[in-house]
Design a protein around this motif. Structure first.
Motif, short mmCIF file in Angstrom:
data_model
loop_
_atom_site.label_atom_id
_atom_site.label_comp_id
_atom_site.label_asym_id
_atom_site.label_seq_id
_atom_site.Cartn_x
_atom_site.Cartn_y
_atom_site.Cartn_z
N GLY A 177 0.80 -1.27 0.02
CA GLY A 177 -0.07 0.01 0.03
C GLY A 177 0.94 1.18 0.16
N GLY A 178 2.11 0.97 0.37
CA GLY A 178 3.09 2.36 0.17
C GLY A 178 3.62 2.58 -1.12
N GLU A 179 4.82 2.94 -0.81
CA GLU A 179 5.73 3.22 -2.12
C GLU A 179 5.97 1.74 -2.79
OE1 GLU A 179 10.19 5.09 -3.25
OE2 GLU A 179 9.71 4.13 -1.23
N GLY A 180 5.72 1.93 -4.22
CA GLY A 180 5.67 0.65 -5.07
C GLY A 180 4.31 -0.05 -5.50
N THR A 181 3.30 0.63 -4.86
CA THR A 181 2.16 -0.14 -4.94
C THR A 181 1.81 -0.43 -6.67
OG1 THR A 181 1.75 -0.02 -2.76
CG2 THR A 181 -0.22 -0.38 -4.36
N LEU A 182 1.78 1.09 -7.04
CA LEU A 182 1.27 1.45 -8.32
C LEU A 182 2.20 0.25 -9.19
CD1 LEU A 182 -0.70 3.53 -9.14
CD2 LEU A 182 1.09 4.77 -10.17
N ASP A 183 3.43 0.41 -9.01
CA ASP A 183 4.34 -0.42 -9.76
C ASP A 183 4.14 -1.98 -9.78
OD1 ASP A 183 5.90 1.86 -10.56
OD2 ASP A 183 7.44 1.70 -9.09
N ALA A 184 3.56 -2.40 -8.68
CA ALA A 184 3.50 -3.73 -8.36
C ALA A 184 2.20 -4.11 -9.30
CB ALA A 184 3.15 -4.23 -6.87
N PHE A 185 1.27 -3.46 -9.46
CA PHE A 185 -0.07 -3.17 -10.02
C PHE A 185 0.29 -3.28 -11.71
CE2 PHE A 185 -2.31 -2.90 -6.19
CZ PHE A 185 -3.54 -3.82 -6.39
N ALA A 186 0.98 -2.54 -12.05
CA ALA A 186 1.31 -2.30 -13.39
C ALA A 186 2.19 -3.60 -13.84
CB ALA A 186 2.16 -1.00 -13.65
N ALA A 187 3.16 -4.14 -12.92
CA ALA A 187 3.96 -5.12 -13.50
C ALA A 187 3.10 -6.42 -13.74
CB ALA A 187 4.96 -5.23 -12.71
N ALA A 188 2.11 -6.63 -12.79
CA ALA A 188 1.25 -7.85 -12.69
C ALA A 188 0.04 -7.82 -13.71
CB ALA A 188 0.69 -7.78 -11.31
N ILE A 189 -0.26 -6.77 -14.08
CA ILE A 189 -1.84 -6.69 -14.91
C ILE A 189 -1.51 -6.21 -16.20
CG2 ILE A 189 -4.02 -5.85 -15.15
CD1 ILE A 189 -4.11 -5.67 -12.06
N ALA A 190 -1.72 -7.11 -17.18
CA ALA A 190 -1.47 -6.59 -18.60
C ALA A 190 -2.47 -5.76 -19.10
CB ALA A 190 -1.39 -8.06 -19.47
N GLY A 191 -2.06 -4.79 -19.71
CA GLY A 191 -2.84 -3.69 -20.35
C GLY A 191 -3.29 -2.60 -19.28
N ALA A 192 -2.42 -2.60 -18.10
CA ALA A 192 -2.69 -1.51 -17.00
C ALA A 192 -2.03 -0.10 -17.77
CB ALA A 192 -2.08 -1.93 -15.85
N ARG A 193 -2.88 0.99 -17.78
CA ARG A 193 -2.22 2.34 -18.27
C ARG A 193 -2.17 3.20 -17.18
NH1 ARG A 193 -6.83 3.53 -22.40
NH2 ARG A 193 -8.02 2.53 -21.01
N ARG A 194 -0.84 4.13 -17.34
CA ARG A 194 -0.41 4.94 -16.46
C ARG A 194 -1.00 6.22 -16.97
NH1 ARG A 194 3.52 4.08 -12.61
NH2 ARG A 194 4.51 2.27 -12.76
N ARG A 195 -1.63 6.98 -16.17
CA ARG A 195 -2.21 8.36 -16.48
C ARG A 195 -1.78 9.44 -15.81
NH1 ARG A 195 -7.51 7.50 -18.92
NH2 ARG A 195 -7.14 5.99 -20.35
N PRO A 196 -1.01 9.97 -16.34
CA PRO A 196 -0.12 11.26 -15.55
C PRO A 196 -1.23 12.43 -15.14
CG PRO A 196 -0.08 11.61 -18.00
CD PRO A 196 -0.54 10.33 -17.67
N VAL A 197 -0.68 12.87 -13.81
CA VAL A 197 -1.72 13.74 -13.40
C VAL A 197 -0.58 14.81 -12.47
CG1 VAL A 197 -1.97 12.53 -11.14
CG2 VAL A 197 -3.50 14.22 -11.61
N THR A 198 -1.04 16.13 -12.28
CA THR A 198 -0.22 16.91 -11.73
C THR A 198 -1.01 17.49 -10.50
OG1 THR A 198 1.02 18.02 -13.44
CG2 THR A 198 1.12 19.33 -11.49
N VAL A 199 -0.19 17.33 -9.14
CA VAL A 199 -1.40 17.57 -7.96
C VAL A 199 -0.45 18.62 -6.98
CG1 VAL A 199 -2.45 15.27 -8.32
CG2 VAL A 199 -0.03 15.63 -6.80
N THR A 200 -1.05 19.00 -5.92
CA THR A 200 -0.35 19.83 -5.00
C THR A 200 0.26 18.91 -4.00
OG1 THR A 200 -2.35 21.35 -5.28
CG2 THR A 200 -0.68 21.48 -3.08
#
Length: 370
Positions: free
Chosen positions: A45-68
Motif C-alpha cells: 500500500g506504500g511506495e511501489g504499490t502502483l508499480d506492483a499492479f502495473a507489472a502484474a496486470i497486462a494492459g494497465a495504463r499510467r495516467r499522468p496527473v499534476t497535484v499539490t
C-alpha cells in the motif's frame, strides 16, 4: 536444484522492489548458478504499490496527473487505469514523505494531492478504486484528501482550515455533504499498518516522530486528531466505523478519513500477494527471501516482511530477511537468517549510496549460509 522466491518490498527512497529483487537474485546466482530463483516483487500500500499492479496486470495504463504536493508545490504523479475499469492511486507519489526530499513539514504537510489524484481517477472514468496509503508525509487525518473530494473543514470563524496538522488543530466544524460519490465499484484502501487513529498506538504517537513531530507535538497532534474524529463522526453519522478501527491511523489518519467516505480498509500486503500469486510461488519453494528498507518494531504490524514470513511459514517454507537496516529492538525470530545492508556496507550512508551493490552482497551471503 534449490528453488528460491524473492518477495521484497521497495527500500523506501532507495531502490524499487523489482530492482531490489533482481540484485538479490544476481548475488545468489553468482554462487549457485543452477538454482531456480523466482521474483515476486511485493508492496503493501506504500511506495511501489502502483508499480506492483502495473507489472502484474497486462494492459494497465499510467495516467499522468499534476497535484499539490505535501510542500504545496506542483507535483507530477500518475494513477493507474486497469483493464477492468479499476483506478489505482498511490498516496506515496502524491503526498508521500519522499516527495519532500528530506525536508519534513510536520505541521504543514497535507494530503490534498492524494485527493486530487483520486478526483482525477474518478474524472478519468474509474469505476472502482484501489487506494494505497503508505509512506505519507503528514498527520492531517486525511483532511486534505477529503477537502479535494468536496468536504469542508472550517475553523471557529467559519473559514477553511489551513493545510496539514495546523488546520486539523483549528478545525471546529466538518461538512461532508459535498463529498463526491464513491464510484460504482466502491473504494478499497490498502493499508500497510493496523494502528488506530489515536492513543499510544495511534497515528501521532507511532508515526509522528518520523514526520518531524517532537514529544510535545505528538501530544498536541493526538489531541487534535481526537477532536477531528468526534467532528467527523458527527458529520458521518453512526455508520462510521470509528477511530479505533484497525488501519484508521494509517497515513497520518488518512485511513480514518477514507472510512468516512465509505471506503473499505484491507491489509495491503494480502491484496498485492493475491494479485501476484505469492502463495502459489511459495508453495513450491525451498526458501523465501523478503525484505524492506528498515526493519523495526513497526514491521510486524502489516509490513511486507512479516506478511511474507507468515505466508511461507503456513507453507512450511523457511524465510530469510534482507533489510537496509535492522533495528536493535526488531524481532527477527521468524527468519532463518537476516542480513542488514548497513552492516554489510559498514554504514548507512554507504548502503544508501549503492543499494544494488549491497543487495547483491546480501544475496551472495545468504546463498553461502542458508
Amino acid at each position: 536444484m534449490t528453488r528460491v522466491v524473492l518477495a521484497l518490498d521497495s527500500f523506501k527512497g532507495s531502490i524499487t522492489a523489482s530492482a531490489a529483487a533482481e540484485a538479490v537474485r544476481d548475488g545468489w546466482l553468482s554462487q549457485r548458478a543452477g538454482d531456480d530463483v523466482v521474483l515476486r516483487p511485493m508492496a503493501d500500500g506504500g511506495e511501489g504499490t502502483l508499480d506492483a499492479f502495473a507489472a502484474a496486470i497486462a494492459g494497465a495504463r499510467r495516467r499522468p496527473v499534476t497535484v499539490t504536493g505535501p510542500d504545496d508545490a506542483a507535483t507530477d504523479a500518475a494513477w493507474l487505469l486497469l483493464p477492468d475499469g479499476t483506478g489505482v492511486v498511490e498516496l506515496s507519489s502524491t503526498s508521500g514523505i519522499e516527495v519532500l526530499g528530506g525536508q519534513l513539514r510536520p505541521w504543514d504537510a497535507g494530503t490534498v494531492g492524494f485527493g486530487e489524484a483520486i478526483a482525477a481517477a474518478l474524472a478519468g472514468g474509474a469505476q472502482r478504486l484501489v487506494l494505497g496509503i503508505g509512506s505519507s508525509a503528514s498527520t492531517d487525518g486525511g483532511v486534505g484528501a477529503l477537502t479535494a473530494l468536496g468536504a469542508r473543514f472550517a475553523d471557529a470563524d467559519g473559514a477553511p482550515v489551513a493545510p496539514g496538522l495546523r488546520g486539523v488543530a483549528s478545525a471546529a466544524s466538518v461538512d461532508l455533504a459535498g463529498l463526491r460519490a464513491l464510484p460504482p465499484g466502491g473504494a478499497l484502501v490498502l493499508s500497510d499498518v493496523s494502528n488506530p487513529l489515536c492513543g499510544p498506538r495511534g497515528a501521532a504517537a507511532v508515526f509522528g516522530p518520523q514526520k518531524g513531530l517532537d514529544a510535545a507535538g505528538v501530544v498536541a497532534a493526538d489531541a487534535a486528531l481526537a477532536r477531528l474524529a468526534a467532528l467527523v463522526a458527527d458529520a458521518a453519522g453512526p455508520a462510521h466505523p470509528g477511530p479505533a478501527t484497525p488501519g484508521a491511523g494509517a497515513a497520518g489518519g488518512t485511513g480514518f478519513a477514507l472510512l468516512a467516505w465509505g471506503a473499505a480498509l484491507v491489509p495491503g500486503s494480502a491484496e498485492v500477494a493475491e494479485l501476484i500469486g505469492l502463495d502459489a510461488a511459495v508453495a513450491g519453494a525451498d526458501l523465501v527471501i523478503t525484505g524492506e528498507g528498515s526493519y523495526d518494531d513497526q514491521s510486524a504490524a502489516g509490513k511486507v516482511p512479516a506478511f511474507v514470513a507468515q505466508a511461507a511459514a503456513a507453507a512450511g517454507v523457511a524465510t530469510a530477511l534482507v533489510a537496509g537496516r535492522i533495528a536493535a529492538d526488531a524481532d527477527v525470530s521468524a527468519f532463518t537468517a537476516a542480513r542488514s545492508l548497513t552492516d554489510l556496507a559498514g554504514s548507512a550512508e554507504a548502503s544508501l549510496a549503492d543499494p544494488a551493490r549491497w543487495l547483491r552482497a546480501a544475496g551472495t551471503a545468504l546463498s553461502r549460509t542458508v
